[in-house]
Write a protein that holds these residues in place. Structure first.
Motif, mmCIF file in Angstrom:
data_model
loop_
_atom_site.group_PDB
_atom_site.id
_atom_site.type_symbol
_atom_site.label_atom_id
_atom_site.label_comp_id
_atom_site.label_asym_id
_atom_site.label_seq_id
_atom_site.Cartn_x
_atom_site.Cartn_y
_atom_site.Cartn_z
ATOM 1 N N ARG A 104 60.470 50.347 70.688
ATOM 2 C CA ARG A 104 61.345 49.181 70.793
ATOM 3 C C ARG A 104 61.405 48.553 69.421
ATOM 4 O O ARG A 104 60.379 48.322 68.797
ATOM 5 N N GLY A 105 62.597 48.299 68.922
ATOM 6 C CA GLY A 105 62.720 47.780 67.573
ATOM 7 C C GLY A 105 62.900 48.914 66.589
ATOM 8 O O GLY A 105 63.427 49.975 66.930
ATOM 9 N N VAL A 106 62.439 48.700 65.375
ATOM 10 C CA VAL A 106 62.627 49.657 64.290
ATOM 11 C C VAL A 106 61.270 50.139 63.797
ATOM 12 O O VAL A 106 60.385 49.339 63.516
ATOM 13 N N LEU A 107 61.120 51.450 63.696
ATOM 14 C CA LEU A 107 59.882 52.018 63.167
ATOM 15 C C LEU A 107 59.839 51.865 61.656
ATOM 16 O O LEU A 107 60.855 52.050 60.986
ATOM 17 N N PRO A 108 58.666 51.555 61.103
ATOM 18 C CA PRO A 108 58.560 51.591 59.642
ATOM 19 C C PRO A 108 58.614 53.047 59.175
ATOM 20 O O PRO A 108 58.354 53.967 59.943
ATOM 21 N N SER A 109 58.970 53.235 57.936
ATOM 22 C CA SER A 109 59.014 54.586 57.386
ATOM 23 C C SER A 109 57.608 55.161 57.308
ATOM 24 O O SER A 109 56.697 54.538 56.765
ATOM 25 N N LEU A 110 57.446 56.361 57.851
ATOM 26 C CA LEU A 110 56.143 57.012 57.803
ATOM 27 C C LEU A 110 55.897 57.658 56.443
ATOM 28 O O LEU A 110 54.803 58.125 56.163
ATOM 29 N N THR A 172 61.865 40.725 55.717
ATOM 30 C CA THR A 172 61.724 41.506 56.946
ATOM 31 C C THR A 172 60.305 41.367 57.477
ATOM 32 O O THR A 172 59.399 40.958 56.765
ATOM 33 N N VAL A 173 60.130 41.694 58.737
ATOM 34 C CA VAL A 173 58.799 41.613 59.341
ATOM 35 C C VAL A 173 58.163 42.993 59.312
ATOM 36 O O VAL A 173 58.524 43.867 60.098
ATOM 37 N N PRO A 174 57.241 43.226 58.388
ATOM 38 C CA PRO A 174 56.637 44.554 58.292
ATOM 39 C C PRO A 174 55.421 44.688 59.198
ATOM 40 O O PRO A 174 54.290 44.776 58.745
ATOM 41 N N THR A 175 55.643 44.660 60.503
ATOM 42 C CA THR A 175 54.522 44.845 61.422
ATOM 43 C C THR A 175 55.000 45.577 62.659
ATOM 44 O O THR A 175 56.147 45.427 63.085
ATOM 45 N N ILE A 198 58.019 39.395 67.018
ATOM 46 C CA ILE A 198 58.109 40.605 66.194
ATOM 47 C C ILE A 198 59.456 41.279 66.407
ATOM 48 O O ILE A 198 60.152 41.663 65.473
ATOM 49 N N LEU A 199 59.874 41.413 67.686
ATOM 50 C CA LEU A 199 61.142 42.065 67.987
ATOM 51 C C LEU A 199 62.329 41.242 67.495
ATOM 52 O O LEU A 199 63.288 41.798 66.960
ATOM 53 N N ASP A 200 62.273 39.930 67.677
ATOM 54 C CA ASP A 200 63.380 39.068 67.246
ATOM 55 C C ASP A 200 63.605 39.160 65.744
ATOM 56 O O ASP A 200 64.721 39.045 65.247
ATOM 57 N N ALA A 201 62.505 39.358 65.011
ATOM 58 C CA ALA A 201 62.614 39.406 63.556
ATOM 59 C C ALA A 201 63.082 40.766 63.079
ATOM 60 O O ALA A 201 63.390 40.931 61.914
#
Length: 201
Positions: A104-110, A172-175, A198-201
């Motif tokens: 849910r949301g956006v994954l950070p780049s691995l 951005t929220v990096p978590t 976290i999701l809203d951001a």
């Protein structure tokens, strides 16, 4: 190879199978009609062990998978299997890695550095201060913080990451939170607001 994601969701619902067995079944079942014909006996032959009775018929599992797909769309969730590049390589290496991962949301780049911060649910006051500062400073530097949304250290790490994001150039929220409870449950309940932030951001 499975042509559509509905079959993956149906296979995922076969609770009598282990994740590795679900992956093996995915390689053999490529149509909904073939999935509908599955029986406990046939599944047992495929995986090479005696199984408890199936929890539902193939048709019922496909209907449940359709409901799952609607739920995922309504919550802006995605999922992927181990054959997807987004599946973390190190996670593939653990014993019986999850068959599917739901996001849910956006994954950070691995491909970029990440920091995992996890700890006790009953930290001391100084541990809370130190954790929040560490997470804030890492996030301010652009390093995403990954934790488990649990009470205590996990929650304060997420909050520190959001503090740092507000102070960073990107904003951005990096978590990201790894949930053991499934995509449809935010646990523990006191952290639902944090998950929403976290999701809203």
């Amino acid at each position: 190879m499975i042509p559509d994601q509905l079959l993956r969701l149906a296979i995922n619902r076969l609770s009598i199978l282990r994740p590795a067995e679900k992956r093996s079944l995915e390689d053999l079942v490529d149509t909904e009609s073939l999935f509908r014909s599955l029986t406990t006996s046939l599944l047992g032959q495929i995986v090479g062990r005696t199984l408890s009775p199936m929890n539902a018929s193939g048709e019922e599992l496909l209907k449940a998978a359709e409901r799952d797909a609607r739920f995922l769309r309504s919550r802006n969730c995605t999922f992927f299997s181990q054959s997807d590049d987004r599946y973390p390589g190190q996670l593939r290496e653990i014993y019986d890695a999850p068959y599917l991962l739901f996001v849910r949301g956006v994954l950070p780049s691995l491909a970029e550095p990440l920091a995992a911060i996890v700890g006790t649910r009953k930290p001391t006051a100084s541990a809370l201060v130190a954790t929040r500062a560490l997470a804030r400073d890492l996030a301010r530097s652009g390093v995403p913080i990954i934790s488990g949304l649990a009470l205590g250290i996990d929650a304060i790490a997420h909050q520190g990451a959001m503090d740092g994001a507000h102070q960073s150039a990107s904003g951005t929220v990096p978590t990201g939170a790894i949930l053991g409870s499934g995509i449809d449950v935010t646990a523990p309940a006191p952290n639902r607001g944090l998950a929403g932030a976290i999701l809203d951001a």
